[in-house]
Design a protein around this motif. Structure first.
Motif: not given
Lengths: 112, 503
Positions: A106-112
């Motif tokens: 969960x969490x921490x987007x790879x690319x916004x």
């Protein structure tokens, strides 16, 4: 008058069952159902309070009943929202639980 | 108890404006929703300033009885110093987030209107309305409804992108929030059963320290703590806040948790008798201290930037709880200092954390990832963001001059003045740990970009972000720092309406 303890105990039992279900059940749908059980218990307790307040002045106290109606609407909206999110999650990821062990981190987007 | 005071209609306006704007935006759709939201949030900031000015000038809380019905039967809207300060903070942060969202959630001319930007603007307005309701509400049941509205709007904003990784964490957030509000509701049942009213001003002074009242307070506190992610109920917060889009993370971390905090203040400083509150305060502060240490330590070890910022929220929320024993134990002057410290911490954290999340979102957008180990080159790609992150970090650490420093200094001196030096140790320790994780990010962003062997055309060069959003993040960070430059006397506002304060 004699109904109050029965309703009170039933409400307490529903609250206990609902809390237990929310904590123990893994499936999201079961958690949502448990939340509704918990809510029903709280609303029943509101009813008991209304009845007790009424015995002093004759007739039932209307304010808790108004609160129960508002609370039911809120609980209904919450249930609908939770079911929609759970459904989307199932459609997209195929998961039916929110336990940490399986699936993507969960969490921490790879690319916004 | 006067049901309505002059200036009370301002409170109604502050509540109705976002609601009306949301409904109209929902009908008009797309492009109109964006313009309407920007206008309404701008007006909202103006209204919040007017409310603050009116409260400050009157030196007493503003009140308005909805429909002319006085409590206990009617519902009251009240604005005291805390309300005014938090309302102003919320309005400014929301306006900044709306300006930030103009790039990410705009509907460019010539393109068809899409659902996601439309939903963003509608739910931003809904969130603004729910926050106003939560700060202005004077009735415990009304506040329950406000908190639920807040949860729904915040959840919708957080899920906006519909990424697979979001659903699990946001659903866990929703369930925690729902458990929290049901426990809170259970508490209100018990209070209503005991006193026949849920109006905060009427309950104040009436509440006894008997078993049902204490049980109600315990249930409500547990419920609100779950919503605020107080240690050890914090596990849902980092994935939920880090997984959301940057604009949503900023309001979730900066504002949404503060609504529950204000309600907790109302419960312990207004409703509950002081003796019972003084007995419960050390427990709340101990959990807060644990949150500061655990949250900061875990933040130090995060590999992802957004998760680091989210764990920092867990830690900074802990500071808010330190004010409970300090504001209740000391003499009047120390209590006033601790009170101001707590409110200032809530406000400066809102600005700093919103700035941090917006900056982190832009950094992640420019680099294409948010791994802290590979932040090199961020200082070149998005320099303004890195500066904003650093300034916000100064405020969180408590380096003077900044709002965070003033808040922590006030709490620290109150802790020493009341002989509770152990809280001072926690404040200092938390500041050092905060310095550690902010340094990790800054040091990483200021190194040179990694040299790759790949041909220049293939290497993922950091893309420069547009200027507007970066400046918004910087402005929020500057406000958070600027709060520390104001003289303490100018914060007399937050003391207005505090029970026990010199009249």
């Amino acid at each position: 008058m004699s109904g109050a303890p029965i309703f009170g105990l039933t409400g307490a039992a529903l609250v206990g069952l609902g809390l237990f279900g929310l904590l123990v059940q893994a499936a999201v749908l079961r958690k949502i159902l448990a939340f509704n059980l918990l809510g029903a218990g709280v609303f029943l307790l509101f009813g008991v309070v209304a009845q007790r307040g009424g015995t002093a002045g004759g007739g039932a106290d209307a304010v808790p009943q108004a609160m129960v109606i508002t609370g039911l609407v809120v609980a209904f909206a919450a249930t609908a929202l939770a079911v929609v999110v759970a459904l989307r999650m199932h459609q997209i990821t195929g998961a039916a639980t929110i336990s940490e062990s399986d699936g993507a981190e969960p969490g921490g987007s790879d690319a916004a | 108890m006067s049901p309505a005071t002059p200036g009370g209609s301002l409170l109604v306006l502050a509540l109705i404006l976002p609601v009306a704007a949301m409904l109209v935006a929902f009908v008009l759709g797309g492009r109109a929703a964006e313009r309407l939201a920007l206008a309404a949030l701008g007006l909202g900031a103006l209204l919040a300033m007017l409310v603050a000015a009116a409260v400050y000038r009157a030196g007493a809380p503003l009140a308005y009885a909805v429909g002319g019905w006085a409590p206990p039967l009617g519902l009251a809207l009240r604005a005291d110093g805390v309300t005014a300060a938090m309302l102003l903070t919320a309005a400014l942060v929301l306006l900044a987030v709306a300006l930030f969202g103009r790039t990410g959630h705009a509907t460019p001319p010539g393109l068809a209107e899409a659902r996601a930007p439309f939903a963003f603007w509608c739910f931003l307005l809904a969130l603004s309305a729910a926050l106003a309701a939560a700060f202005l509400g004077g009735d415990l049941f009304n506040l329950f409804v406000a908190l639920e509205m807040l949860t729904f709007a915040a959840l919708a904003l957080a899920c906006l992108e519909g990424k697979p990784s979001q659903f699990r964490s946001e659903l866990r957030y929703l369930l925690f929030a729902l458990i929290g509000s049901v426990l809170y509701l259970l508490g209100t049942v018990l209070l209503y059963g005991g006193y026949g009213t849920l109006d905060i001003a009427l309950l104040a002074g009436r509440a006894r320290a008997d078993a049902p009242t204490l049980l109600a307070a315990a249930l409500m506190t547990a419920g609100l703590a779950a919503k605020m992610a107080l240690f050890p109920l914090h596990l849902w917060l980092p994935p939920a806040h880090a997984g959301a889009p940057p604009a949503a993370s900023a309001v979730l971390s900066g504002l949404v948790v503060k609504a529950s905090f204000v309600l907790l203040l109302r419960l312990w400083f207004w409703v509950m008798p002081p003796l019972a509150a003084a007995a419960a305060a050390p427990l709340l502060a101990a959990l807060g201290a644990a949150a500061i240490l655990a949250g900061s330590l875990v933040a130090l070890r995060q590999a992802r930037l957004k998760l680091l910022v989210a764990y920092s929220t867990v830690a900074q929320i802990g500071y808010l709880f330190l004010m409970f024993p300090l504001a209740l134990a000391g003499d009047a002057e120390v209590a006033a200092r601790a009170w101001l410290g707590g409110i200032l911490q809530a406000s400066s954290h809102a600005f700093a954390k919103a700035a941090m999340f917006l900056a982190a979102g832009l950094i992640a957008g420019a680099l294409g990832h948010d791994r802290i180990a590979a932040l090199g080159g961020a200082g070149r790609a998005v320099p303004v963001c890195v500066v904003a992150f650093g300034l916000a970090g100064l405020s969180l650490m408590g380096i003077p001059p900044s709002g965070g420093f003033t808040a922590k200094w006030l709490l620290l001196t109150s802790a020493v003045a009341t002989g509770q030096w152990w809280w001072a140790l926690v404040i200092v320790g938390g500041g050092v740990l905060t310095g550690g994780y902010v340094y990790r990010v800054l040091a990483g962003s200021l190194t040179a970009p990694p040299v790759t062997d790949a041909p220049i055309g293939d290497a993922p060069l950091p893309a420069a972000a547009s200027r507007g959003p970066q400046l918004v993040a910087l402005a929020l960070a500057l406000v958070s720092v600027g709060l520390g430059l104001l003289p303490l006397a100018s914060f007399g506002l937050v003391q207005v309406g505090r029970l026990g304060a010199a009249p």
